[in-house]
Design an enzyme around this catalytic site. Structure first.
Site, PDB file in Angstrom:
ATOM      1  N   ALA A   1       0.845  -1.208   0.000  1.00  0.00           N
ATOM      2  CA  ALA A   1       0.000   0.000   0.000  1.00  0.00           C
ATOM      3  C   ALA A   1       0.873   1.247   0.000  1.00  0.00           C
ATOM      4  O   ALA A   1       0.607   2.217  -0.724  1.00  0.00           O
ATOM      5  CB  ALA A   1      -0.930  -0.006   1.206  1.00  0.00           C
ATOM      6  N   ASP A  32      -0.222  -8.695  -3.274  1.00  0.00           N
ATOM      7  CA  ASP A  32      -0.380  -7.486  -2.460  1.00  0.00           C
ATOM      8  C   ASP A  32      -0.463  -6.223  -3.317  1.00  0.00           C
ATOM      9  O   ASP A  32      -1.308  -5.357  -3.086  1.00  0.00           O
ATOM     10  CB  ASP A  32       0.789  -7.345  -1.475  1.00  0.00           C
ATOM     11  CG  ASP A  32       0.703  -8.356  -0.353  1.00  0.00           C
ATOM     12  OD1 ASP A  32       0.008  -9.360  -0.519  1.00  0.00           O
ATOM     13  OD2 ASP A  32       1.344  -8.130   0.692  1.00  0.00           O
TER      14      ASP A  32
HETATM   15  O1  PMV Z   1       2.187 -10.477   5.349  1.00  0.00           O
HETATM   16  P1  PMV Z   1       2.146  -9.741   4.053  1.00  0.00           P
HETATM   17  O2  PMV Z   1       1.080  -8.674   4.025  1.00  0.00           O
HETATM   18  O3  PMV Z   1       3.497  -9.197   3.658  1.00  0.00           O
HETATM   19  O4  PMV Z   1       1.714 -10.811   2.917  1.00  0.00           O
HETATM   20  C1  PMV Z   1       2.577 -11.826   2.467  1.00  0.00           C
HETATM   21  C2  PMV Z   1       1.864 -12.725   1.511  1.00  0.00           C
HETATM   22  C3  PMV Z   1       2.689 -13.938   1.027  1.00  0.00           C
HETATM   23  O5  PMV Z   1       1.791 -14.736   0.247  1.00  0.00           O
HETATM   24  C4  PMV Z   1       3.171 -14.767   2.181  1.00  0.00           C
HETATM   25  C5  PMV Z   1       3.873 -13.531   0.179  1.00  0.00           C
HETATM   26  C6  PMV Z   1       3.523 -13.013  -1.204  1.00  0.00           C
HETATM   27  O6  PMV Z   1       4.446 -12.487  -1.854  1.00  0.00           O
HETATM   28  O7  PMV Z   1       2.380 -13.163  -1.666  1.00  0.00           O
END
Ligand code: PMV
Length: 324
Positions: free
Chosen positions: A100, A141
């Site tokens: 974000a 993300d």
């Molecule tokens: O925890 P966050 O918001 O950084 O999400 C990570 C998500 C994963 O699937 C673990 C890594 C990714 O690159 O999608």
């Protein structure tokens, strides 16, 4: 000034599996990061979040400084900007705050450098900035941070027939679909435990290196949960959606992606009426999400009573208990 903002994300299904080409389904948390002001400069790029006492520019040590330096090289032109931002989600807690932040800064820089900031381009540049924070982000993300809403993403482009009939989707990009289905507000509980996404991704990679069949079977289970959950959403069958979330949590726990605090949050949420609850994002701590249509406040209060931070969030933003 145009509205410069970016969405947070609550991953309903597919975290980690998405890194290996499986689908991920995530809900945008509307306006999780918002620019209060964007002031053009001769070249300096600076971001501050006064409410959290955060300030950084290109010369700052650490990842934010590095991300700003990378950003400066990714868009044509040499003007910079000073962004004063506000954030309504906890940072580094599985809700996509770094993506974000990347999307917000790309939008701000595109504005001061006079470029069209179509979503596809914003997402692509933000993905490069995200690499500073997590070496190999899947793309889930930055997709959700850019487009918001309910997004179905996978690294492999979608083809006709991949998504079951009855699930209404429209393309956002070859690898990203918008799912046109309403999702009830989600209760978010913060375990208070902070861990690095890169470390958690490496932990899963280590397990997969030593036992690929086991880990791939768990990813397949998570993908089956995703399709079951989507089918349940299409039928507005929230009990079944909650069951799919619970089954997904079992697979995540089998990958050691839960932790005692997250387990406690999940037990409290289910005890207070949640139909489903699971860790979200990288896991090992961070946040837990709970589905409790009509009982969101009961669940949130149960988590707060036990000393955890908790709030309700959805595509409209963080709705109660946080932000502002
Ligand atoms: O925890 P966050 O918001 O950084 O999400 C990570 C998500 C994963 O699937 C673990 C890594 C990714 O690159 O999608």
């Amino acid at each position: 000034m145009r509205r410069v903002r970016a969405h947070g994300k609550a991953t309903l299904f597919g975290e980690h599996a998405v890194v290996y080409g499986h689908p991920g389904l995530a809900l945008g948390i509307g306006g999780a990061v918002v620019a209060r002001s964007v002031v053009p400069t001769a070249g300096r790029i600076r971001v501050s979040v006064p409410r959290l006492g955060i300030e950084a520019d290109q010369d700052s040590p650490g990842l934010v400084g590095e991300a700003l330096r990378r950003l400066a090289t990714l868009l044509p032109g040499d003007r910079g900007c000073e962004v004063e931002a506000d954030v309504s989600i906890p940072l580094g807690a599985g809700l996509g705050s770094s993506a974000a932040f990347a999307v917000l800064m790309v939008r701000a820089m595109a504005e001061v450098r006079g470029m069209a900031a179509e979503d596809a381009r914003v997402r692509a540049v933000a993905h490069e900035v995200e690499k500073v924070f997590h070496s190999y982000p899947s793309g889930l993300d930055d997709t959700v941070a850019t487009f918001g809403g309910l997004c179905l993403f996978r690294k492999v482009p979608w083809a006709d027939g991949d998504v079951p009939v009855g699930v209404p989707v429209r393309p956002l990009a070859p690898d990203a679909l918008r799912v046109a289905l309403p999702v009830p507000p989600i209760v978010v509980g913060d375990s208070g435990v902070r861990r690095s996404t890169a470390d958690m991704v490496a932990k899963v990679a280590g397990q997969r290196a030593s036992d690929p069949a086991r880990v791939d079977a768990l990813f397949a289970t998570m993908t089956a949960c995703l399709w079951r959950g989507l089918d349940a959403l299409a039928r507005a069958d929230h009990a079944r959606l909650g069951e799919a979330m619970n089954a997904c949590q079992e697979a995540l726990a089998a990958l050691s992606l839960s932790c005692p605090e997250a387990d406690r949050l999940i037990a409290l949420a289910r005890g207070a009426g949640a139909l489903g609850a699971k860790v979200t994002g990288a896991g090992g701590g961070g946040c837990v999400i709970a589905l409790a249509p009509g009982r969101e406040e009961d669940v949130r209060e149960a988590l707060l009573r036990d000393g955890f931070d908790a709030f309700v969030a959805g595509t409209d933003g963080v709705m109660r208990g946080r932000g502002g």
